[in-house]
Scaffold this active site. Structure first.
Site, mmCIF file in Angstrom:
data_model
loop_
_atom_site.group_PDB
_atom_site.id
_atom_site.type_symbol
_atom_site.label_atom_id
_atom_site.label_comp_id
_atom_site.label_asym_id
_atom_site.label_seq_id
_atom_site.Cartn_x
_atom_site.Cartn_y
_atom_site.Cartn_z
ATOM 1 N N GLU A 1 2.457 18.159 6.352
ATOM 2 C CA GLU A 1 3.475 17.094 6.376
ATOM 3 C C GLU A 1 3.755 16.616 4.966
ATOM 4 O O GLU A 1 3.024 16.958 4.022
ATOM 5 C CB GLU A 1 3.010 15.941 7.277
ATOM 6 C CG GLU A 1 3.048 16.329 8.750
ATOM 7 C CD GLU A 1 2.621 15.212 9.684
ATOM 8 O OE1 GLU A 1 2.782 14.046 9.332
ATOM 9 O OE2 GLU A 1 2.128 15.543 10.762
ATOM 10 N N HIS B 1 11.173 6.606 8.287
ATOM 11 C CA HIS B 1 10.925 8.036 8.523
ATOM 12 C C HIS B 1 12.233 8.763 8.253
ATOM 13 O O HIS B 1 13.284 8.369 8.766
ATOM 14 C CB HIS B 1 10.463 8.272 9.962
ATOM 15 C CG HIS B 1 9.867 9.633 10.163
ATOM 16 N ND1 HIS B 1 10.631 10.776 10.128
ATOM 17 C CD2 HIS B 1 8.594 10.036 10.367
ATOM 18 C CE1 HIS B 1 9.838 11.829 10.326
ATOM 19 N NE2 HIS B 1 8.596 11.403 10.463
ATOM 20 N N ARG C 1 7.661 10.500 1.888
ATOM 21 C CA ARG C 1 8.765 9.952 2.690
ATOM 22 C C ARG C 1 9.734 9.075 1.918
ATOM 23 O O ARG C 1 10.928 9.071 2.196
ATOM 24 C CB ARG C 1 8.190 9.118 3.823
ATOM 25 C CG ARG C 1 7.622 9.994 4.860
ATOM 26 C CD ARG C 1 7.295 9.258 6.087
ATOM 27 N NE ARG C 1 6.667 10.248 6.938
ATOM 28 C CZ ARG C 1 5.833 9.981 7.902
ATOM 29 N NH1 ARG C 1 5.526 8.743 8.165
ATOM 30 N NH2 ARG C 1 5.320 10.945 8.609
ATOM 31 N N HIS D 1 9.961 2.985 10.539
ATOM 32 C CA HIS D 1 8.908 3.752 11.212
ATOM 33 C C HIS D 1 7.538 3.096 11.121
ATOM 34 O O HIS D 1 6.762 3.152 12.070
ATOM 35 C CB HIS D 1 8.860 5.137 10.557
ATOM 36 C CG HIS D 1 7.864 6.083 11.146
ATOM 37 N ND1 HIS D 1 7.923 6.510 12.447
ATOM 38 C CD2 HIS D 1 6.785 6.700 10.603
ATOM 39 C CE1 HIS D 1 6.928 7.362 12.677
ATOM 40 N NE2 HIS D 1 6.213 7.472 11.582
ATOM 41 N N ARG E 1 2.893 4.869 2.900
ATOM 42 C CA ARG E 1 1.806 5.547 3.613
ATOM 43 C C ARG E 1 1.967 7.065 3.593
ATOM 44 O O ARG E 1 3.061 7.584 3.806
ATOM 45 C CB ARG E 1 1.806 5.078 5.072
ATOM 46 C CG ARG E 1 0.756 5.712 5.938
ATOM 47 C CD ARG E 1 0.922 5.217 7.349
ATOM 48 N NE ARG E 1 2.211 5.599 7.859
ATOM 49 C CZ ARG E 1 2.424 6.612 8.692
ATOM 50 N NH1 ARG E 1 1.413 7.341 9.129
ATOM 51 N NH2 ARG E 1 3.636 6.886 9.123
ATOM 52 N N SER F 1 -2.316 7.220 9.506
ATOM 53 C CA SER F 1 -2.432 5.957 10.238
ATOM 54 C C SER F 1 -3.346 6.031 11.461
ATOM 55 O O SER F 1 -4.091 5.079 11.722
ATOM 56 C CB SER F 1 -1.056 5.431 10.630
ATOM 57 O OG SER F 1 -0.248 6.474 11.053
HETATM 58 C C1 SIN Z 1 5.606 12.530 12.120
HETATM 59 O O1 SIN Z 1 5.183 13.235 13.032
HETATM 60 O O2 SIN Z 1 6.475 12.881 11.337
HETATM 61 C C2 SIN Z 1 5.058 11.134 11.997
HETATM 62 C C3 SIN Z 1 3.706 11.174 11.458
HETATM 63 C C4 SIN Z 1 3.349 9.864 10.833
HETATM 64 O O3 SIN Z 1 4.183 8.971 10.745
HETATM 65 O O4 SIN Z 1 2.226 9.737 10.361
#
Ligand code: SIN
Length: 522
Positions: free
Chosen positions: A113, A230, A276, A337, A372, A377
């Site tokens: 991610e 997000h 992000r 988000h 974050r 989280s």
């Molecule tokens: C996501 O799946 O993109 C969200 C994951 C997150 O906010 O930690």
């Protein structure tokens, strides 16, 4: 008025509340309170997963570095080290208890991610990680005689005197019953506030109640200006939205504008997988430049069978909007988000109010800084939920204060429609004036509009909807006041009138006397 005394009073039933309830129940009785039901929470909706440096080629040092980098010099390094190191132990504990994460060739599968320098995100049921973990922890406490669950119960006041907390007043709205909860350990695990925004990936219940409860009780609230948007929430004209997990970009999905150009290339070395704050701002700029309300996410170059099995819930949601994500590009735009700031705590989840602890999204423990890192989280819920329980045992004898009854609560249905209308107006103000890119004029206008709503309201004492609105206003104003006071751009707080980032990082702490204190970080 019903009375309930327990060793632990836990407010909130996301992963933080449930996991701490499981551990607390080994030391005493627990009242677990949820405003709705046990399956309405941001944790339950979490898609991507839970980050941990468990791969042979990874290290906790790498995970710490990525978290600090995303946090833009505002993280508490000690808190991050605790998160990353103890996170592995907590995940191992879950796995030993029977939690099943997705596997690849017999090993735990790891997703990638934004902001992570390598694959590190454990997931379950593809992108149904939150649902799987919440259901699993629920199964751990099912039938536990020490845990009493109160669903449909709103906590409207913490009972505190001279900075000592002794319980809370609640209202079980389905039975129209007042409750007085007494306890020496009050755990706030009530989640974030992104549901205040019109465009949000959160359930409607994420309205920052925990923050306003704690603030009214004298707790210090830190860095509320940092709301994480997000980058990829589904866009539709009707306003309906759902999250498209960052894991999709981790597996190669890319962002394009209306001309099919990949605009993230050249903006950051990680392109679509930049942290992000970078991606959301780039999308925002692209939307402004084209004067359109969305950009697109494309997956049509990825194997179709893989897409269906890895992202089943996203695939199914999109189908409801006549989109086949194996071939159609998905319209997206950022949505609120995650509440990065929150109730200020120490490393053991203690607030400045005695007996009151906070952890999970409601807390500002120092692990997220100004932005974050994805999938940190759920980890925070486990680590600091566990720590709160351990600390409550170490604390030994607790100060007790009396718990007094007050007036009885009511629901005035005549106020409901006014409340819903005001909530909707506030959500649009927050989206328009306190969104991804802010400036003084927009922020001051937002404050003014909120004051107008406040003065036009006929607040009734001990009335459900009046209380709901007052809580929304307290939390929204904290976000705006923090955003006005922070005259710099950092992480999730972007001021077009203060483009630069101050050399000396600082936290902003808000107190009940309306004072905002600057805490310099050394
Ligand atoms: C996501 O799946 O993109 C969200 C994951 C997150 O906010 O930690």
């Amino acid at each position: 008025m019903k009375k309930f005394q327990s060793d632990y009073l836990i407010i909130g039933s996301g992963l933080a509340g449930l996991f701490s309830a499981y551990h607390a129940s080994q030391y005493g009785t627990v009242a677990l309170i949820t405003k709705h039901d046990l399956k309405t929470s941001s944790s339950f909706w979490a898609q991507g997963g839970i980050a941990a440096a468990i791969d042979k080629t990874d290290s906790t040092q790498n995970h710490v570095e990525d978290t600090l980098e995303a946090g833009r010099n505002l993280c508490d390094k000690k808190a991050v080290e605790i998160l990353v190191n103890e996170g592995i132990t907590r995940i191992e504990e879950l796995i030993k208890s029977g939690m099943k994460f997705d596997l690849l060739n017999g090993e735990i599968a790891l997703g990638l991610e934004g902001g992570h320098s390598r694959r590190r995100v454990l997931h379950a049921g593809g992108t149904s990680t939150g649902e799987k973990i919440v259901n699993f922890v629920l199964s751990m406490i099912k039938g536990n005689k020490n845990v009493t669950v109160f669903e449909n119960t709103l906590i409207h006041d913490l009972i505190c005197e001279d900075q000592v907390c002794a319980g809370a007043r609640g209202f079980k709205w389905d039975e129209k019953e007042d409750y007085l909860f007494g306890s020496k350990n009050i755990f706030l695990a009530s989640g974030g506030a992104s549901g205040i925004y019109f465009r949000t990936t959160n359930p409607h219940s994420s309205t920052g109640d925990g923050v306003s409860l704690a603030y009214n009780a004298g707790a210090e609230i830190r860095n509320m200006e940092f709301i994480q948007f997000h980058p990829t929430a589904f866009y539709s004209k009707s306003g309906e939205t759902f999250l498209i997990s960052e894991a999709a970009r981790g597996d190669g999905a890319y962002l394009v504008n209306h001309k099919d150009e990949r605009f993230m290339i050249g903006k950051h070395e990680l392109a679509e997988l930049a942290p992000r704050d970078v991606v959301s701002k780039a999308i925002f700029s692209e939307m402004l430049r084209s004067n359109l309300d969305c950009v697109y996410l494309k997956l049509d170059h990825i194997d179709g069978d893989y897409i269906k099995s890895r992202f089943p819930n996203i695939f199914n949601e999109a189908l409801k909007h006549d989109l086949d994500i194996r071939k159609d590009k998905i319209p997206i735009s950022p949505a609120a988000h995650y509440m990065v700031g929150g109730i200020k705590t120490d490393l053991n989840a203690r607030t400045n109010v005695k007996n009151l602890y906070a952890f999970g999204e409601v807390a500002s423990s120092g692990v997220h800084g100004a932005n974050r890192l994805a999938s940190n989280s759920l980890l925070e819920c486990l680590v600091f939920g566990y720590r709160a329980v351990q600390e409550s045992i170490n604390e030994g004898n607790k100060i007790e204060i009396g718990v007094k009854e007050e007036g009885s609560y009511s629901v005035n249905q005549l106020v409901e429609s006014n409340y819903l209308r005001s909530k909707n107006i506030i959500s649009r103000i927050m989206n328009r004036n306190v969104g991804i890119v802010r400036n003084e004029e927009l922020l001051k206008e937002a404050l003014l509009k909120l004051s107008e709503i406040e003065t036009s309201w006929n607040f009734e004492e001990y009335e459900y909807y009046s209380d709901r609105l007052s809580s929304l206003l307290v939390t929204s104003k904290m976000i705006i006041n923090g955003a006005l006071t922070r005259k710099e751009s950092r992480g999730g707080h972007i001021r077009e009138d203060y483009n630069g980032t101050d050399k000396q990082p600082y936290n902003l702490v808000q107190k009940k006397n309306r004072e905002i204190q600057t805490e310099v970080i050394n």
